[in-house]
Design an enzyme around this catalytic site. Structure first.
Site, PDB file in Angstrom:
ATOM      1  NE  ARG A 193      -4.077  -1.901   0.835  1.00 39.74           N
ATOM      2  CZ  ARG A 193      -4.856  -2.563   0.117  1.00 39.74           C
ATOM      3  NH1 ARG A 193      -5.196  -2.026  -0.913  1.00 39.74           N
ATOM      4  NH2 ARG A 193      -5.863  -3.384   0.017  1.00 39.74           N
ATOM      5  CG  HIS A 210      10.710  -0.950  -5.218  1.00 42.85           C
ATOM      6  ND1 HIS A 210       9.415  -0.837  -4.881  1.00 42.85           N
ATOM      7  CD2 HIS A 210      11.580  -0.613  -6.641  1.00 42.85           C
ATOM      8  CE1 HIS A 210       9.159  -1.221  -6.492  1.00 42.85           C
ATOM      9  NE2 HIS A 210       9.967  -0.847  -7.834  1.00 42.85           N
TER      10      HIS A 210
END
Ligand code: GAR
Length: 267
Positions: free
Chosen positions: A137, A160
């Site tokens: 999210r 990431h």
């Protein structure tokens, strides 16, 4: 070993990064302890990992907030301290010319879920660092400003699965693989008001061979993530990270600015 920091973690799934961080806390590679694990999905493996290590955990599902807004936007319960214009002006998740309805429904529903998250997190205070470990999210400025109370000292980290700023979004390894990259990688960064766009703390790269499948790329990437994330967290725990705004002047007079995370030499 220095003083231990208290770390909170947000997850959405399997939690192999969470596991790497818990293990590093337990064997002393991170001067820290896991204060809580929160998930936006019930029943995921990451929550089981928390339980196995006697770490407090809770779930804040976003789905019910999104459904409630869809059914009756006019009567949707917003946090009392939510100011749509302020959050909308700060966010970099949507271009300014996107339809306002779309931005409004996103920010209102996320802020309502984030308000619940913040009140649950309060029960585990103090929390020095929040690590997003496969949390799928985007956090809005509503949450970020309430957690990062000192703007010069960001304390929400994300990992990431790509070498940012390439391939932000939900499928970093997939995007890297499909593009035909010869190198893949992962990035740990502080979060800001955009998607996967905050100041970079650390990066790792690995070669992608012609014979590699997408599963090979994911496997190689995760192995790098499990090393990189604990290292970055330990640098934070030791107070070695400093976020600085640097101004550069080119020979032709143009000026540009960048934000750099400096890592001080270990004492
Ligand atoms: C990891 O590859 C992480 O980099 C990625 O999700 C995976 C979670 O795995 N995160 C994102 O894509 C965030 N946008 P894990 O649950 O096994 O740690």
């Amino acid at each position: 070993m220095g003083k231990k920091i208290r770390i909170g973690s947000l997850i959405s799934g399997g939690g192999t990064n969470l596991q790497a961080i818990i293990d590093a806390c337990e064997d002393g590679r991170i001067d820290g302890e896991m204060a809580f694990v929160a998930s936006d999905q019930a029943g995921v493996k990451g929550l089981e990992r928390a339980r196995n290590h006697n770490i407090a955990s809770f779930v804040v599902e976003y789905g019910p907030f999104i459904q409630a807004y869809r059914q009756d936007p006019a009567n949707f319960r917003l946090p009392e301290d939510f100011d749509f214009s302020e959050i909308c002006a700060k966010q970099h998740l949507f271009p300014a010319d996107d339809p306002e309805d779309r931005i409004r429904s996103f920010l209102c529903t996320r802020a309502a879920a984030e308000s619940r998250l913040l009140s649950e997190i309060k029960a585990h205070a103090p929390v020095d660092l929040l690590v997003l470990a496969g949390f799928m999210r985007n956090l809005t400025p509503y949450f970020i400003d309430r957690f990062n109370t000192d703007p010069g000292n960001p304390r929400i980290m994300n990992i990431h699965p790509a070498i940012l700023p390439s391939f932000p979004g939900v499928d970093g390894y997939g995007d890297t693989f499909r593009y035909g990259c010869k190198v893949g990688g992962c990035t740990v960064h502080f979060i800001d008001y955009g998607e996967d766009s905050g100041p970079i703390i650390g990066q790792r790269a690995f070669p992608i061979l012609e014979t590699d499948t997408l599963d090979d790329v994911k496997r190689k990437g995760l192995e790098q993530e499990w090393q990189l994330y604990p290292e970055c967290i330990q640098n934070f725990a030791r107070g070695l990270l400093k976020t600085v705004n640097m101004t550069h002047r080119l020979d032709d007079g143009r000026v540009y600015q960048r934000t750099v995370v400096k890592i001080a030499n270990p004492a």
